[in-house]
Structures are given as C-alpha cells and as structure tokens.
Design a protein around this motif. Structure first.
Motif, PDB file in Angstrom:
ATOM      1  N   UNK A  55       4.317   2.838 -14.501  1.00  0.00           N
ATOM      2  CA  UNK A  55       2.823   2.831 -15.519  1.00  0.00           C
ATOM      3  C   UNK A  55       3.821   3.051 -16.366  1.00  0.00           C
ATOM      4  N   UNK A  56       4.632   3.880 -16.896  1.00  0.00           N
ATOM      5  CA  UNK A  56       5.972   3.767 -18.001  1.00  0.00           C
ATOM      6  C   UNK A  56       6.110   2.428 -18.734  1.00  0.00           C
ATOM      7  N   UNK A  57       7.175   2.415 -17.474  1.00  0.00           N
ATOM      8  CA  UNK A  57       7.841   0.905 -17.401  1.00  0.00           C
ATOM      9  C   UNK A  57       7.123  -0.106 -17.776  1.00  0.00           C
ATOM     10  N   UNK A  78       9.901   3.127  -7.161  1.00  0.00           N
ATOM     11  CA  UNK A  78       9.276   2.630  -8.229  1.00  0.00           C
ATOM     12  C   UNK A  78       9.527   0.866  -8.401  1.00  0.00           C
ATOM     13  N   UNK A  79      10.757   0.745  -7.487  1.00  0.00           N
ATOM     14  CA  UNK A  79      10.283  -1.006  -7.608  1.00  0.00           C
ATOM     15  C   UNK A  79       9.155  -0.978  -6.977  1.00  0.00           C
ATOM     16  N   UNK A  80       8.710  -0.963  -5.885  1.00  0.00           N
ATOM     17  CA  UNK A  80       7.522  -1.734  -5.321  1.00  0.00           C
ATOM     18  C   UNK A  80       5.901  -0.829  -5.708  1.00  0.00           C
ATOM     19  N   UNK A  81       6.218   0.177  -6.403  1.00  0.00           N
ATOM     20  CA  UNK A  81       5.272   0.394  -7.219  1.00  0.00           C
ATOM     21  C   UNK A  81       4.642  -0.861  -8.262  1.00  0.00           C
ATOM     22  N   UNK A  82       5.939  -0.735  -9.332  1.00  0.00           N
ATOM     23  CA  UNK A  82       5.659  -1.453 -10.357  1.00  0.00           C
ATOM     24  C   UNK A  82       5.864  -3.104  -9.547  1.00  0.00           C
ATOM     25  N   UNK A  83       5.657  -3.590  -8.491  1.00  0.00           N
ATOM     26  CA  UNK A  83       5.393  -4.940  -7.679  1.00  0.00           C
ATOM     27  C   UNK A  83       4.026  -4.619  -7.478  1.00  0.00           C
ATOM     28  N   UNK A  84       3.341  -3.972  -7.545  1.00  0.00           N
ATOM     29  CA  UNK A  84       2.092  -4.155  -6.186  1.00  0.00           C
ATOM     30  C   UNK A  84       0.820  -3.759  -7.588  1.00  0.00           C
ATOM     31  N   UNK A  85      -0.039  -4.271  -7.374  1.00  0.00           N
ATOM     32  CA  UNK A  85      -1.347  -4.134  -8.462  1.00  0.00           C
ATOM     33  C   UNK A  85      -1.959  -2.504  -8.580  1.00  0.00           C
ATOM     34  N   UNK A  86      -2.091  -2.267  -9.405  1.00  0.00           N
ATOM     35  CA  UNK A  86      -2.587  -0.702  -9.522  1.00  0.00           C
ATOM     36  C   UNK A  86      -3.517  -0.115  -8.410  1.00  0.00           C
ATOM     37  N   UNK A  87      -4.288  -1.730  -8.077  1.00  0.00           N
ATOM     38  CA  UNK A  87      -5.612  -0.886  -6.491  1.00  0.00           C
ATOM     39  C   UNK A  87      -5.123  -0.588  -5.707  1.00  0.00           C
ATOM     40  N   UNK A 110       0.662  -1.453   0.035  1.00  0.00           N
ATOM     41  CA  UNK A 110       0.054  -0.296   0.033  1.00  0.00           C
ATOM     42  C   UNK A 110       0.828   1.360  -0.063  1.00  0.00           C
ATOM     43  N   UNK A 111       0.340   2.195  -0.148  1.00  0.00           N
ATOM     44  CA  UNK A 111       1.731   3.465  -0.833  1.00  0.00           C
ATOM     45  C   UNK A 111       0.718   4.832  -0.941  1.00  0.00           C
ATOM     46  N   UNK A 112       1.470   5.606   0.271  1.00  0.00           N
ATOM     47  CA  UNK A 112       1.263   6.678   0.532  1.00  0.00           C
ATOM     48  C   UNK A 112       2.318   7.837   0.793  1.00  0.00           C
ATOM     49  N   UNK A 113       2.039   9.103  -0.471  1.00  0.00           N
ATOM     50  CA  UNK A 113       2.644   9.918  -0.744  1.00  0.00           C
ATOM     51  C   UNK A 113       3.773   9.847  -1.412  1.00  0.00           C
ATOM     52  N   UNK A 114       3.325   8.894  -2.688  1.00  0.00           N
ATOM     53  CA  UNK A 114       3.855   8.568  -3.596  1.00  0.00           C
ATOM     54  C   UNK A 114       3.605   9.815  -5.008  1.00  0.00           C
ATOM     55  N   UNK A 115       4.117  10.585  -5.151  1.00  0.00           N
ATOM     56  CA  UNK A 115       4.042  11.805  -6.528  1.00  0.00           C
ATOM     57  C   UNK A 115       3.233  11.242  -7.471  1.00  0.00           C
ATOM     58  N   UNK A 116       2.568  12.226  -8.749  1.00  0.00           N
ATOM     59  CA  UNK A 116       2.897  11.228  -9.693  1.00  0.00           C
ATOM     60  C   UNK A 116       3.935  10.592 -10.549  1.00  0.00           C
ATOM     61  N   UNK A 117       4.998  11.783 -10.570  1.00  0.00           N
ATOM     62  CA  UNK A 117       6.212  11.401 -11.343  1.00  0.00           C
ATOM     63  C   UNK A 117       6.639   9.981 -10.934  1.00  0.00           C
ATOM     64  N   UNK A 118       7.002   9.274  -9.645  1.00  0.00           N
ATOM     65  CA  UNK A 118       6.581   7.529  -9.464  1.00  0.00           C
ATOM     66  C   UNK A 118       5.734   7.020  -9.788  1.00  0.00           C
ATOM     67  N   UNK A 119       4.464   6.912 -10.225  1.00  0.00           N
ATOM     68  CA  UNK A 119       3.498   6.491  -9.971  1.00  0.00           C
ATOM     69  C   UNK A 119       3.198   6.480 -11.562  1.00  0.00           C
ATOM     70  N   UNK A 168      14.856   2.863 -13.085  1.00  0.00           N
ATOM     71  CA  UNK A 168      15.518   2.014 -11.848  1.00  0.00           C
ATOM     72  C   UNK A 168      16.579   1.457 -12.075  1.00  0.00           C
ATOM     73  N   UNK A 169      17.654   2.083 -12.989  1.00  0.00           N
ATOM     74  CA  UNK A 169      18.281   1.350 -12.990  1.00  0.00           C
ATOM     75  C   UNK A 169      19.744   2.179 -12.151  1.00  0.00           C
ATOM     76  N   UNK A 170      19.784   3.244 -12.657  1.00  0.00           N
ATOM     77  CA  UNK A 170      20.526   4.359 -11.614  1.00  0.00           C
ATOM     78  C   UNK A 170      19.666   5.044 -10.940  1.00  0.00           C
ATOM     79  N   UNK A 171      20.599   5.493 -10.307  1.00  0.00           N
ATOM     80  CA  UNK A 171      19.583   7.402  -9.373  1.00  0.00           C
ATOM     81  C   UNK A 171      21.480   7.754  -8.526  1.00  0.00           C
ATOM     82  N   UNK A 172      20.588   9.516  -8.404  1.00  0.00           N
ATOM     83  CA  UNK A 172      21.453  10.198  -7.824  1.00  0.00           C
ATOM     84  C   UNK A 172      22.393   9.695  -6.509  1.00  0.00           C
TER      85      UNK A 172
END
Length: 208
Positions: free
Chosen positions: A16-18, A119-128, A3-12, A88-92
C-alpha cells in the motif's frame, strides 16, 4: 487476479505504501537499484559452507550509498536500504532479515531466479481480493498465495518471501498429495473455475 492467504500486515502495508508513492519517488528507487547493479559489490559468497551467488553485503551497500552521495550519512543509507527491500528491489538471500548494516547477504531482484515475491503479487492485485489468515504446519507458520489466473498456489516460509518453497497445481487440488502437503487441522481448497477461495475443516468435496 490473485487471492491471498497468510499475508501479514507487514507485506500488505509495504504494498500500500508503494502504491501511494508519487512517480518521481518510485523512479528514484529504480535508479538506486540500477546503480547498485553496476556498483561492483555483487559477487558470489559463502556462509556456513553454502554458496550464495550474485549477492551484496549489507554493510557494503551502506558504505557505497554514502560514498556515492546517494545518502548523506550512514543512518540515511540504512533507511534507503530498508526501503529498497520493502519495495521489492532487493531481499535477504534466505528472507530471514530486513535490511541491516551488517555482514548479511542481499540480492537484487534481477539476479534472483524464480522471483515471485508476496509484495509484487500484492501490488498487482486489486485491494478487495486480499484475504488474510494464519496456519501452522509442523510447528511453523507458512504463507500461501493463490493465483486464480495461473491456477497455482505458492508456499512461502515468511510473509515477505521472494522465492516460493513450493508451487502447487490447483488443477489437481483434490489430490491426496496436495491435501497431505497442507496443514492437517485446516485444509485450503481453491475452486479456481468459480474464482472462490475457502478453507475447510471437513473433507474435501469429491468434485472440488
């Protein structure tokens, strides 16, 4: 399940793009990351007396991608670098920047101890299961990810954070320590056994 809290539209949006990419395109990014791992660009570096291990410089990555023929020109290499970070391959190294053609330090996922990106956690979870909100704590916006499976909550300093600042044990979610760690005006409480997440502006229930 997550379950996700405080994830902005950027991460989401990145997740979804991946998920929408064809298999061959995903394979391409994986191959580029593997080439960077063997590029010779990775080294320990220092900035403002702080040491950053196993990282690369953004401008060096751009040069490498062009010289190796992965990208035709500088602008293409910058775009590719931005995609590698998005997916999610690199990060600052302190998650303060997206990818830039500058003397900024970036680290590959495989070289980052404790990697647990939003990002990885969002990809692993169902959208709902995605839930969004925002809280301020001591004048700064923080981002939280709750894992119902592991019964833990991770706290990030940015919406694209890759290494949590803190990880709270939700088995003890009614403890004074956890409550005091969360924003005063809005306390987050997770009933992990019932797989429900909710926010409270009233005192926590005695039995969770």
């Amino acid at each position: 399940r997550f379950f996700f809290f405080l994830m902005s539209n950027r991460a989401r949006a990145w997740a979804l793009e991946w998920q929408s990419l064809p298999a061959d395109r995903r394979q391409f990014f994986q191959e580029v990351a593997a080439r960077l791992a063997k590029s010779g660009l990775i080294d320990d570096r220092t900035y403002h007396l702080r040491k950053y291990e196993k990282c690369m410089v953004g401008s060096d990555i751009v040069t490498f991608l062009v010289e190796q023929g992965v990208s035709k020109e500088e602008s293409d290499a910058i775009t590719l670098g931005q995609q590698l970070l998005k997916f999610g391959f690199i990060h600052h190294v302190v998650d303060d920047h997206e990818f830039k053609n500058e003397k900024l330090f970036y680290r590959l996922k495989e070289h980052e101890p404790g990697w647990c990106s939003a990002f990885d956690l969002l990809c692993a979870a169902p959208d709902e299961d995605h839930m969004y909100s925002g809280w301020m704590k001591r004048g700064k916006l923080y981002f939280y990810v709750v894992s119902a499976e592991e019964e833990k909550m991770a706290e990030f300093s940015t919406d694209i954070g890759c290494v949590p600042l803190n990880v709270y044990d939700l088995k003890q979610h009614t403890s004074v320590a956890l409550v005091s760690a969360l924003p005063e005006m809005l306390v987050l409480c997770c009933d992990v056994l019932a797989l429900k997440c909710f926010s409270l502006s009233t005192p926590l229930p005695v039995n969770g």
